[in-house]
Design an enzyme around this catalytic site. Structure first.
Site: not given
Ligand code: BES
Ligand code: MN
Ligand code: ZN
Length: 495
Positions: A274, A348
């Site tokens: 991230k 997921r």
């Molecule tokens: N834990 C995150 C989702 C999330 C983002 C929760 C911001 C709370 C606040 C999840 O594991 C994730 O990283 N999802 C990505 C998926 C994308 C790379 C397709 C997202 O939502 O950005």
């Molecule tokens: Mn994630």
């Protein structure tokens, strides 16, 4: 905060709260207070253009002749519109005022006449509940040094004409509040403190309430074939854990209601790392699991007459030389294979095995999962609604109803073949994400492939679990969203 339920009387110290309805006279006790203080409340109300509108308030230094420190006059709005939810908001508001004032003791005089939907005991209990929720602050890492110390309200006296009934009415609410506060505490703990194995120690404390607990470590999960969950954990120094909590308050032969939570104790994204900004907030990526734990505490605490199983998949998502790579293919417990396109779509993967394991092992009558699963659900619904996805209209209806009643609303988003197709993989059964828009839906489609037809709801709480602003019932940060919703859902539909 120590809470006492007592008869209405002039307090010797601290803040004193009195009420009136919209355009109505002061309550009986408020009148007495006003008289004892030579009409100071009347004067303050007039100068503050106070007329009892819902949530309106004026605070004054208590006049000579009254032992209390401050008087707070609060408007309850129209008597026939006052409901439990509004009463909770009032409780939250009044405690906010005294926290800002630095007052450490508060007495509330709930001597207002019966309103249509709430009797006086219930009104006072709900005000107390709201005060408890808003009062909570995570203080563990503040040293006692003077410049870091914050004053708080230590004692709350709830004064009514029926203290016994009020206390009785508050008793189950207290258990729910304890569940909500546990969820918030777990979510607020940083990733160096809460990681899968240390998390298990926290969960173990539920045994005192009669919750039975089973734990699967990495070896047991390997035996079960949980390649999807284990793949996520692979880059971390921390061993993943799967915890199962049983509350058996129903008949022995009754199938359980299952709750399944995403417990990524820190989500760095893994090799699909991230960005720097906001990454610290990813300690809250275990909020789904924390709601399940808080819910189990609430249900066990109030001895709910239902069988419930809570399952949480606990892992840390980190990059390292051993970490899962984008492009890797893993085999889930269901036997279905997954191409890991993006290691940041880890939730997921964790839930895929947790859901399959839950339906396979416990044969639940229905399964509800909670997860901070996607940023996309925040883009769609902000932090007001959680997104729900389901294969069962009745369950969605029941959750919508429960959410409305407790002020934790949900909004349904679709599941369709069209989206399902988008996660088919070139080389495996499916991929964990696609580059097409609609990721909240695609994540839910992915999960649906692991529920094996069991009546199921997925609740994406990425937006509601954590707020950057304070509200009437929660300080900014962890909200505990979901505990009240599911407690109400269980109460209305399964007890
Ligand atoms: N834990 C995150 C989702 C999330 C983002 C929760 C911001 C709370 C606040 C999840 O594991 C994730 O990283 N999802 C990505 C998926 C994308 C790379 C397709 C997202 O939502 O950005
Ligand atoms: Mn994630
Ligand atoms: Zn995540």
């Amino acid at each position: 905060m120590k809470i006492d339920f007592i008869e209405v009387a002039f307090p010797k110290t601290g803040g004193l709260v009195v009420f009136s309805f919209d355009d109505g006279p002061f309550s009986g006790f408020a009148k007495q207070v006003d008289e004892a203080g030579n009409g100071q409340l009347t004067r303050a109300a007039k100068l503050g253009k106070y007329n009892g509108r819902f949530g309106q308030h004026v605070m004054v230094v208590a006049p000579v002749g009254i032992e209390a420190s401050y008087l707070l006059l609060v408007g309850l709005g129209k008597a026939n519109e006052l409901d439990a939810l509004k009463a909770r908001k009032i409780g939250g508001k009044l405690i906010t005022e005294f926290l800002a004032q630095g007052e450490t003791a508060v007495a509330i005089a709930v001597d207002v006449a019966q309103s249509s939907s709430l009797n006086a005991a219930n009104l006072a209990a709900n005000i107390t509940f709201g005060a408890c929720l808003r009062h909570h602050r995570f203080e563990k890492y503040r040293t006692g040094q003077r410049r870091y110390r914050k004053s708080t309200v230590d004692t709350l006296q709830v004064m009514t004409e029926m203290p016994l009934e009020t206390e009785q009415s508050f008793t189950p609410m207290r258990e729910v509040a304890m569940g909500v506060l546990l969820t918030r505490d777990l979510v607020t703990e940083p990733g160096n403190v809460i990681y899968p194995e240390s998390y298990i120690e926290q969960i173990d404390a539920l045994r005192d309430l009669g919750v039975e607990i089973e734990v699967l470590g990495a070896n047991e999960m390997r035996q079960q074939g949980m390649g999807a969950l284990l793949g996520v954990a692979q880059g971390s120094e921390r061993e993943p854990q799967l915890a199962v909590m049983h509350w058996r308050g129903g008949a022995a032969e009754e199938a359980p209601v299952a709750f399944v939570g995403k417990g990524v104790t820190f989500d760095s994204g893994g090799i699909s790392l991230k960005a720097v900004k906001g990454m610290e907030e990813m300690k809250y990526d275990m909020a789904g699991s924390a709601v399940v734990v808080g819910l189990m505490k609430a249900l066990a605490g109030r001895k709910a007459k239902v069988n419930v199983v809570g399952v949480v998949g606990l892992v840390e998502n980190m990059p390292s030389g051993r970490a899962q790579r984008p492009g890797d293919v893993v085999t889930s417990m269901s036997g279905q294979t997954i191409e890991v396109i993006n290691t940041d779509c880890e939730g997921r993967l964790v839930l895929a095995d947790a859901l399959w394991y839950t339906q396979h092992t416990y044969r639940p009558r229905c399964m509800i999962d909670l997860a901070t699963l996607t940023y996309a659900v925040i883009a769609a619904l902000g932090s007001e609604f959680a997104g729900v996805f389901s294969n069962d209209d009745g369950l969605v209806e029941a959750l919508t109803e429960a959410g409305g009643a407790v002020g934790e609303p949900v909004w349904r988003l679709p599941l369709t073949q069209r989206f399902d197709k988008l996660i088919d993989s070139e080389i495996a059964d499916m991929k964990n994400c696609s580059d097409r828009p609609g990721d909240a839906i695609m994540a839910a489609q992915f999960l649906q492939r692991f529920v094996n037809g069991v009546p199921w709801v997925h609740i994406d709480i990425a937006g509601t679990a954590w707020k950057r602003e304070s509200s009437n019932l929660a300080r900014k940060g962890a909200t505990g969203y979901g505990v009240q919703l599911l407690n109400q859902f269980v109460l209305d539909n399964f007890e």
